[in-house]
Design an enzyme around this catalytic site. Structure first.
Site, PDB file in Angstrom:
ATOM      1  N   ASP A  98       0.858  -1.182   0.000  1.00 57.64           N
ATOM      2  CA  ASP A  98       0.000   0.000   0.000  1.00 57.64           C
ATOM      3  C   ASP A  98       0.901   1.241   0.000  1.00 57.64           C
ATOM      4  OD1 ASP A  98      -3.254   0.109   1.440  1.00 57.64           O
ATOM      5  OD2 ASP A  98      -2.220   1.749   0.397  1.00 57.64           O
ATOM      6  N   GLU A 255      -6.265   4.351  -5.763  1.00 55.48           N
ATOM      7  CA  GLU A 255      -7.542   4.650  -5.113  1.00 55.48           C
ATOM      8  C   GLU A 255      -7.928   6.066  -5.519  1.00 55.48           C
ATOM      9  OE1 GLU A 255      -7.666   5.701  -1.053  1.00 55.48           O
ATOM     10  OE2 GLU A 255      -9.573   4.729  -0.690  1.00 55.48           O
TER      11      GLU A 255
HETATM   12  O1  TEU Z   1      -9.207   6.109   2.021  1.00 59.20           O
HETATM   13  C1  TEU Z   1      -9.594   7.268   1.320  1.00 59.20           C
HETATM   14  C2  TEU Z   1     -10.887   7.774   1.835  1.00 59.20           C
HETATM   15  O2  TEU Z   1     -11.432   8.726   1.376  1.00 59.20           O
HETATM   16  C3  TEU Z   1     -11.526   7.036   2.938  1.00 59.20           C
HETATM   17  O3  TEU Z   1     -11.901   7.962   3.865  1.00 59.20           O
HETATM   18  C4  TEU Z   1     -12.672   6.268   2.323  1.00 59.20           C
HETATM   19  O4  TEU Z   1     -12.973   6.797   1.086  1.00 59.20           O
HETATM   20  C5  TEU Z   1     -13.918   6.410   3.128  1.00 59.20           C
HETATM   21  O5  TEU Z   1     -13.622   5.984   4.405  1.00 59.20           O
HETATM   22  C6  TEU Z   1     -15.029   5.553   2.510  1.00 59.20           C
HETATM   23  O6  TEU Z   1     -16.237   6.048   2.967  1.00 59.20           O
HETATM   24  C7  TEU Z   1      -7.800   5.890   2.096  1.00 59.20           C
HETATM   25  C8  TEU Z   1      -7.591   4.643   2.940  1.00 59.20           C
HETATM   26  O7  TEU Z   1      -8.195   3.520   2.283  1.00 59.20           O
HETATM   27  C9  TEU Z   1      -8.217   4.900   4.286  1.00 59.20           C
HETATM   28  O8  TEU Z   1      -8.190   3.725   5.099  1.00 59.20           O
HETATM   29  C10 TEU Z   1      -7.449   6.030   4.952  1.00 59.20           C
HETATM   30  O9  TEU Z   1      -8.088   6.361   6.173  1.00 59.20           O
HETATM   31  C11 TEU Z   1      -7.395   7.275   4.052  1.00 59.20           C
HETATM   32  O10 TEU Z   1      -7.133   6.996   2.693  1.00 59.20           O
HETATM   33  C12 TEU Z   1      -6.270   8.197   4.510  1.00 59.20           C
HETATM   34  O11 TEU Z   1      -5.035   7.577   4.225  1.00 59.20           O
END
Ligand code: TEU
Length: 566
Positions: A98, A255
């Protein structure tokens, strides 16, 4: 269409903290993952995506990195990582890491240096701004509640954090930052890892001018919304590809919230020289509104089918889809689209993972693991859920009881309860006290019980993944065209995959009631031909009783099946 290994792969996301604890401290670790590699091989996946395992104070469970080249002590050592990589490769399992480079932890040495003084040589590694009229530079809000700006008394400026205040955003406009990131990526790639999942990667290019966004007085405008798909995003991703990615045989997935197919093609288009694919969020935002994940409304199946069909058809031949409904940020699909039953878990997996794109499974979905019965806000660990409760009840915009229902349905913590390996103490996850409580249904929903049950979700997932990756229909299922059928049916998700003379009809009754399907005589000619060929045929795969196909057949509750023609 160019055939390649990452299009034919099946990815399994491991959230290490909750996967398997080998030393009894109640926290999953790398040695615990090694113990389960044979289980993962048997499942039929071939790429393991590790959620962050780097050194971190765990303000956001590892998505706040304090040292990109060290392993989080709770998870083990670099020697443990090297052994995990070797043991995985020894089983032809690839490892995807990641990559979290939109931000670091505030405990990272870079940020400690940057905040030490305005003259620091690393000041511009991060995004500092003067106050405006005595307050934060803009009305941007953090994804975890509150302002996206944190005041730093020592140097008299604010710093930007789109997530928690312990996750300061890196300044990608600074070429030094980009060089540091590329060096770090090479460090891991030269170890032999097989790819990166890139955290919020389409947030890295900030706008040249920071201005208030659309929000009521005293309200915040989501910072992510203001910085997504910024002006230099493609410049940076193409530079990253030239400098690093193109030099290795790896797989990349970005993402990318806030993207539609057109934006996805720019980031993951076949000839763009950026990434292989993205995680988009349109389908997982359909039951909560784009603006507010906590606005809880039921998933509308025709709307969901139309959205998935749009992505299938608009990326076919010019980009590549990821296919997911579960991950460490989403509630369990079996609780969200299903009714927690094993039957519903099988039906959802069938209609999801036979579409075009690389499937991304999330730990425990293969067991039918469900949402957790959360009660009060004190049950939660996740910074996002706790932050939302504080902000939305504090501002008086939501009543606590009603909001707790919405959080129980959507909280990321639903996906973060410990893996359920057996029906013994700690569900076989740990011999200590788990960092999060185990779901009480572990006594029946667990790998050991499902190994012994030929009709379990686990056994079905193994069949489904073998069907997609090892059957004579593999190329049809990976590369074939997609055509939605019964678009308006509120209960049945049906589609055709076609390639040359071959066709696969995938049908799933996504309700707990019997459902008679009616392929109207008016269906396009080509479909009628296929349906005629299928009449009387037994399914190549079925989650229920193996029924011969008929265009007006009745499906059992949660019955899914696949018939092959040609
Ligand atoms: O997630 C990006 C994000 O926007 C998250 O808040 C997610 O979209 C949301 O919870 C869904 O409703 C990434 C990671 O996957 C997440 O675990 C991290 O908290 C975030 O980035 C910050 O690094």
């Amino acid at each position: 269409m160019k055939k390649t290994w990452w299009k034919e792969s099946i990815v399994y996301e491991i959230y290490p903290r909750s996967f398997n604890d080998s030393d009894g401290d109640g926290i999953g670790d790398l040695k615990g993952i090694i113990e389960k590699l044979d289980y993962l091989k048997e499942l039929g996946v071939n790429v393991l995506w590790l959620a962050p395992v780097y050194a971190s104070p765990n303000d956001d469970n590892g998505y706040d990195i304090s040292d990109y080249r060290a392993i989080m002590p709770e998870f083990g050592t670099m020697a443990d990582f090297d052994r995990l990589l070797e043991e995985a490769h020894g089983r032809s399992l690839k490892i995807m890491m990641d990559l979290v480079v939109n931000h670091t932890s505030d405990e990272h040495a870079w940020f400690q240096e940057s905040r030490s003084s305005r003259e620091s040589e690393k000041r511009d590694y991060y995004i500092w701004r003067d106050p405006v009229d005595g307050h934060a530079p803009t009305n941007w809000g953090s994804a975890f509640g509150g302002s996206a700006w944190e005041w730093d008394e020592k140097t008299g400026q604010y710093y930007l954090h789109c997530f928690s205040k312990k996750q300061p955003d890196l300044n990608w406009d600074n070429p030094e930052v980009r060089r540091e990131v590329y060096d770090m990526m090479r460090f891991w790639l030269d170890k032999g890892i097989d790819g990166f999942r890139m955290d919020v990667i389409n947030m890295i290019s900030k706008p040249p001018v920071f201005a208030d966004g659309p929000a009521g007085a005293g309200q915040y405008c989501d910072a992510g919304y203001m910085v997504t798909n910024g002006p230099r995003l493609h410049e940076y991703l193409q530079e990253m590809n030239r400098e690093v990615l193109s030099r290795y045989d790896i797989m990349t997935v970005g993402e990318c919230g806030g993207t539609d197919p057109a934006a996805a093609r720019l980031i993951a288009g076949t000839d763009r020289g950026e990434l292989n694919m993205i995680f988009q969020f349109e389908h997982v935002n359909l039951d909560g509104g784009i603006a507010d994940k906590w606005a809880h409304k039921p998933m509308d199946l025709p709307l969901l089918k139309a959205n998935l069909c749009k992505w299938q058809q608009e990326l076919h031949g010019n980009a590549w889809n990821s296919i997911y409904f579960n991950n460490h940020d989403q509630p369990r699909a079996v609780s969200r689209l299903g009714d927690n039953s094993p039957e519903s878990a099988k039906a959802i997996a069938t209609v999801l993972y036979l579409m075009e794109g690389t499937p991304y499974l999330y730990q425990g979905e293969e067991l039918g693991m469900t949402n957790y019965p959360f009660r009060g806000i004190e049950d939660y660990h996740d910074i996002e859920s706790v932050g939302a409760f504080r902000q939305l009840t504090g501002s008086g915009s939501r009543e606590p009881e009603e909001l707790l229902d919405a959080i129980a349905y959507k909280s990321r913590d639903n996906a973060r309860t410990p893996m359920q390996w057996n029906g013994g103490a700690g569900a076989g996850f740990t011999e200590g006290t788990p960092w999060m409580p185990v779901n009480p249904n572990y006594t029946s929903v667990n790998a050991a019980a499902e190994e012994a049950d030929p009709d379990s979700v686990l056994q079905y997932y193994r069949k489904l993944l073998r069907f997609r990756t090892k059957s004579p229909e593999k190329d049809l299922l990976v590369y074939g065209d997609f055509q939605l059928l019964l678009a308006d049916d509120p209960a049945v998700f049906a589609y055709l995959r076609t390639e040359g003379q071959k066709a696969a009809l995938v049908v799933g009754n996504l309700t707990a009631e019997e459902r008679t399907i009616g392929f109207s005589a008016g269906s396009a000619h080509g479909i009628q031909e296929i349906l005629t060929k299928l009449a009387g045929k037994l399914p190549a795969l079925s989650s229920g009783s193996k029924k011969a196909f008929a265009s007006d057949m009745t499906l059992e509750p949660w019955e899914a099946a696949v018939w092959i023609a040609g």
